[in-house]
Design a protein around this motif. Structure first.
Motif, PDB file in Angstrom:
ATOM      1  N   GLY A 135      13.594   8.642   2.917  1.00 26.35           N
ATOM      2  CA  GLY A 135      13.139   8.701   1.541  1.00 26.35           C
ATOM      3  C   GLY A 135      12.544   7.404   1.020  1.00 26.35           C
ATOM      4  N   ASP A 136      12.713   6.316   1.745  1.00 20.72           N
ATOM      5  CA  ASP A 136      12.179   5.017   1.339  1.00 20.72           C
ATOM      6  C   ASP A 136      10.663   5.007   1.546  1.00 20.72           C
ATOM      7  OD1 ASP A 136      11.469   2.373   0.998  1.00 20.72           O
ATOM      8  OD2 ASP A 136      13.075   1.573   2.260  1.00 20.72           O
ATOM      9  N   PRO A 137       9.847   4.634   0.523  1.00 20.22           N
ATOM     10  CA  PRO A 137       8.391   4.572   0.728  1.00 20.22           C
ATOM     11  C   PRO A 137       7.990   3.701   1.913  1.00 20.22           C
ATOM     12  CG  PRO A 137       8.896   4.386  -1.605  1.00 20.22           C
ATOM     13  CD  PRO A 137      10.211   4.350  -0.882  1.00 20.22           C
ATOM     14  N   ALA A 138       8.801   2.690   2.227  1.00 20.26           N
ATOM     15  CA  ALA A 138       8.490   1.844   3.377  1.00 20.26           C
ATOM     16  C   ALA A 138       8.602   2.604   4.686  1.00 20.26           C
ATOM     17  CB  ALA A 138       9.420   0.628   3.403  1.00 20.26           C
ATOM     18  N   CYS A 139       9.296   3.751   4.660  1.00 22.73           N
ATOM     19  CA  CYS A 139       9.450   4.578   5.858  1.00 22.73           C
ATOM     20  C   CYS A 139       8.445   5.726   5.899  1.00 22.73           C
ATOM     21  CB  CYS A 139      10.864   5.142   5.946  1.00 22.73           C
ATOM     22  SG  CYS A 139      12.120   3.891   6.307  1.00 22.73           S
ATOM     23  N   ALA A 153       4.700   7.325   6.586  1.00 12.34           N
ATOM     24  CA  ALA A 153       3.771   7.025   7.680  1.00 12.34           C
ATOM     25  C   ALA A 153       2.924   5.805   7.338  1.00 12.34           C
ATOM     26  CB  ALA A 153       2.890   8.235   7.957  1.00 12.34           C
ATOM     27  N   LEU A 154       2.462   5.706   6.083  1.00 11.81           N
ATOM     28  CA  LEU A 154       1.664   4.552   5.682  1.00 11.81           C
ATOM     29  C   LEU A 154       2.509   3.288   5.647  1.00 11.81           C
ATOM     30  CD1 LEU A 154      -0.900   3.208   4.717  1.00 11.81           C
ATOM     31  CD2 LEU A 154      -0.433   4.050   2.403  1.00 11.81           C
ATOM     32  N   GLY A 155       3.758   3.390   5.171  1.00 11.60           N
ATOM     33  CA  GLY A 155       4.628   2.221   5.149  1.00 11.60           C
ATOM     34  C   GLY A 155       4.883   1.669   6.540  1.00 11.60           C
ATOM     35  N   LEU A 156       5.137   2.554   7.498  1.00 12.12           N
ATOM     36  CA  LEU A 156       5.359   2.121   8.874  1.00 12.12           C
ATOM     37  C   LEU A 156       4.087   1.521   9.461  1.00 12.12           C
ATOM     38  CD1 LEU A 156       7.437   5.198  10.050  1.00 12.12           C
ATOM     39  CD2 LEU A 156       8.327   2.902   9.588  1.00 12.12           C
ATOM     40  N   ALA A 157       2.944   2.158   9.164  1.00 13.43           N
ATOM     41  CA  ALA A 157       1.673   1.627   9.654  1.00 13.43           C
ATOM     42  C   ALA A 157       1.411   0.238   9.087  1.00 13.43           C
ATOM     43  CB  ALA A 157       0.541   2.581   9.287  1.00 13.43           C
ATOM     44  N   GLU A 158       1.734   0.068   7.817  1.00 13.48           N
ATOM     45  CA  GLU A 158       1.548  -1.227   7.158  1.00 13.48           C
ATOM     46  C   GLU A 158       2.419  -2.301   7.819  1.00 13.48           C
ATOM     47  OE1 GLU A 158       1.195  -2.607   2.457  1.00 13.48           O
ATOM     48  OE2 GLU A 158       2.288  -0.793   2.987  1.00 13.48           O
ATOM     49  N   LYS A 160       0.835  -1.203   0.000  1.00 12.65           N
ATOM     50  CA  LYS A 160       0.000   0.000   0.000  1.00 12.65           C
ATOM     51  C   LYS A 160       0.866   1.248   0.000  1.00 12.65           C
ATOM     52  CE  LYS A 160      -3.854  -2.231   2.392  1.00 12.65           C
ATOM     53  NZ  LYS A 160      -3.257  -3.589   2.330  1.00 12.65           N
ATOM     54  N   ALA A 161       2.001   1.201   0.705  1.00 15.92           N
ATOM     55  CA  ALA A 161       2.893   2.361   0.769  1.00 15.92           C
ATOM     56  C   ALA A 161       3.469   2.690  -0.597  1.00 15.92           C
ATOM     57  CB  ALA A 161       4.010   2.108   1.776  1.00 15.92           C
ATOM     58  N   LEU A 162       3.865   1.668  -1.357  1.00 13.11           N
ATOM     59  CA  LEU A 162       4.430   1.903  -2.685  1.00 13.11           C
ATOM     60  C   LEU A 162       3.350   2.440  -3.629  1.00 13.11           C
ATOM     61  CD1 LEU A 162       6.828   1.759  -4.569  1.00 13.11           C
ATOM     62  CD2 LEU A 162       6.260  -0.641  -5.035  1.00 13.11           C
ATOM     63  N   ALA A 163       2.156   1.857  -3.575  1.00 12.76           N
ATOM     64  CA  ALA A 163       1.062   2.351  -4.413  1.00 12.76           C
ATOM     65  C   ALA A 163       0.715   3.786  -4.057  1.00 12.76           C
ATOM     66  CB  ALA A 163      -0.164   1.449  -4.242  1.00 12.76           C
ATOM     67  N   GLY A 192       1.350  12.204   3.484  1.00 15.52           N
ATOM     68  CA  GLY A 192       1.623  13.252   2.516  1.00 15.52           C
ATOM     69  C   GLY A 192       2.707  12.872   1.522  1.00 15.52           C
ATOM     70  N   LEU A 193       2.992  13.816   0.613  1.00 18.18           N
ATOM     71  CA  LEU A 193       3.918  13.575  -0.484  1.00 18.18           C
ATOM     72  C   LEU A 193       5.304  13.170  -0.005  1.00 18.18           C
ATOM     73  CD1 LEU A 193       4.444  13.787  -3.572  1.00 18.18           C
ATOM     74  CD2 LEU A 193       5.029  16.198  -3.193  1.00 18.18           C
ATOM     75  N   HIS A 194       5.763  13.739   1.099  1.00 21.87           N
ATOM     76  CA  HIS A 194       7.125  13.470   1.568  1.00 21.87           C
ATOM     77  C   HIS A 194       7.167  12.425   2.687  1.00 21.87           C
ATOM     78  CE1 HIS A 194       8.429  16.706  -0.991  1.00 21.87           C
ATOM     79  NE2 HIS A 194       7.585  17.533  -0.404  1.00 21.87           N
ATOM     80  N   GLY A 195       6.054  11.748   2.916  1.00 24.28           N
ATOM     81  CA  GLY A 195       6.056  10.635   3.861  1.00 24.28           C
ATOM     82  C   GLY A 195       5.497  10.950   5.230  1.00 24.28           C
ATOM     83  N   ASP A 196       5.300  12.224   5.547  1.00 24.40           N
ATOM     84  CA  ASP A 196       4.736  12.568   6.845  1.00 24.40           C
ATOM     85  C   ASP A 196       3.270  12.128   6.913  1.00 24.40           C
ATOM     86  OD1 ASP A 196       7.150  13.671   7.382  1.00 24.40           O
ATOM     87  OD2 ASP A 196       6.432  15.717   7.711  1.00 24.40           O
TER      88      ASP A 196
END
Length: 398
Positions: free
Chosen positions: A289-293, A295-300, A52-55, A339-343
């Motif tokens: 900068g990693d999508p896995a990092c 907020a959604l990536g961490l939540a996932e 989901k984070a990558l998408a 958001g766009l930058h991962g926050d």
């Protein structure tokens, strides 16, 4: 034309105005960090079986390229790995500082309600006993068992009024309303609630998680509540239940962080209806900068935590599927934005309900560990129903 002429100041909104502007179909999320109200759908985020984070990262980049000034991915994800999700890039996003005071909504609707527990209380207590046997046999260390209360009103439920009551009752909660309409629904369906539990928040390189596990009902009597808080702090059963959750959250965040701070002992925090053992875990990301990092990536990566599932996770998921007669849907999933930058911020979807026309489905769960008492766990779930029942003005239904 000067550079300054091209820079548009970010609109400034008041939290109360954004709450008042919420209408069914919008996305609303409020916390101590601020309020976000989003409208329209620029794009749907459809991760399929992938991340989901990558998408979300791909959808955000495409939205920014298309000219959206403040793209976010917002929505909700269900409990089970194969559960539905409702994630979109909204067309318009408005923000405000955290709400300091919210005016009371209008008078109650005076609706007449009927309530159907699923399962019946006696069957829930029996499921707790069956879970205890699994724990005694060594198959599980903890499993969270939930039950459902299905309410039907004599008139359609107005979600904006329900949301306003939830925000007013507990401004410190993670209050939310999300459109989760699915094919076949007879009317629009909204997921609405006021969660006390932060799954994860990210701001720059700083991440915060605040797992809750181990609970006691709040009485409203100061002396009784002091006694309950002291008992909760000393309870081996509740401290053990909490330790499972805090340890797993710390282990998962440790994979992404170079620094991690985990308090030695939990604190006790309160909501209008409950007391909870709470551990606030903070960390600094190694690769923001990693999508896995994001907020959604961490939540996932964190979801579902032992606070809503159990230990070990696979065994707990199997036990939940076998012992709970109702599919949880979005309950015990996650809701928030990135958001766009991962926050972003994601809360655990508890103290919540799915509202569709005249029907409201509430869920509440309790962590079952060695030493759990079926009657006490039944009472705990009844107390947890209180947040939504008060907001719906049907407190007696539990």
């Amino acid at each position: 034309m000067s550079i300054s002429a091209l820079v548009r100041p970010r609109p400034v909104h008041q939290a109360a105005d954004l709450l008042a502007a919420y209408l069914p179909g919008s996305f609303f999320f409020s916390s101590a960090r601020g309020v976000l109200l989003a409208d329209g759908v620029h794009a749907h985020v459809r991760p399929g079986d992938g991340s989901k984070a990558l998408a979300a990262a791909e959808a955000l980049a495409a939205a920014r390229a298309a000219g959206l000034p403040d793209p976010v991915v917002a929505g909700a994800v269900g409990f089970r790995p194969d559960a539905p999700s409702s994630l979109v890039v909204p067309s318009v996003v408005r923000r405000a500082d955290a709400a300091s005071e919210v005016s009371a909504p209008g008078a109650g609707s005076g609706a007449v309600w009927t309530a159907v527990p699923r399962p019946e209380p006696a069957r829930y207590a029996d499921a707790v006993r069956r879970a205890l046997r699994l724990i005694g046999d060594g198959d599980l260390r903890k499993v969270v068992l939930a039950r459902c209360l299905e309410l039907t009103s004599d008139a359609p439920v107005w979600v904006p009024a329900l949301l306003a009551r939830l925000v007013r009752a507990d401004p410190a909660a993670y209050a939310f309303a999300v459109d989760v309409t699915a094919p076949g629904d007879p009317a629009p369906r909204a997921l609405v609630g006021a969660s006390p539990e932060l799954l994860v928040s990210r701001r720059g390189t700083t991440v915060v998680a605040n797992p809750l596990a181990g609970s006691a009902p709040r009485s409203g009597d100061e002396a009784v509540d002091r006694e309950r808080i002291a008992r909760l702090r000393a309870s081996a059963k509740d401290l053990g239940e909490h330790a499972h959750t805090a340890a797993q959250v710390a282990e998962v965040l440790g994979r992404f962080c170079v620094d991690l701070e985990v308090p030695d002992r939990p604190e006790v925090i309160g909501t209008p209806t409950m007391w909870h053992l709470s551990t606030r875990i903070t960390g600094r990301l190694a690769d923001p900068g990693d999508p896995a990092c994001s907020a959604l990536g961490l939540a996932e990566a964190l979801h579902p935590t032992p606070a809503v599932c159990g230990v070990p996770q696979a065994g707990a998921l199997a036990a939940i599927a076998a012992l709970e007669p109702e599919d949880r849907g979005y309950y015990a999933g996650m809701v928030g934005w990135t958001g766009l930058h991962g926050d972003g911020e994601w809360a655990v979807t508890i103290r919540s309900a799915e509202v569709c026309a005249r029907t409201v489905r509430l869920f509440a769960g309790a962590g079952i560990v060695e030493g759990s008492d079926p009657a006490a766990e039944l009472a705990e779930t009844a107390a947890k129903f209180g947040t939504l029942l008060r907001a719906l003005e049907v407190e007696e239904a539990a």
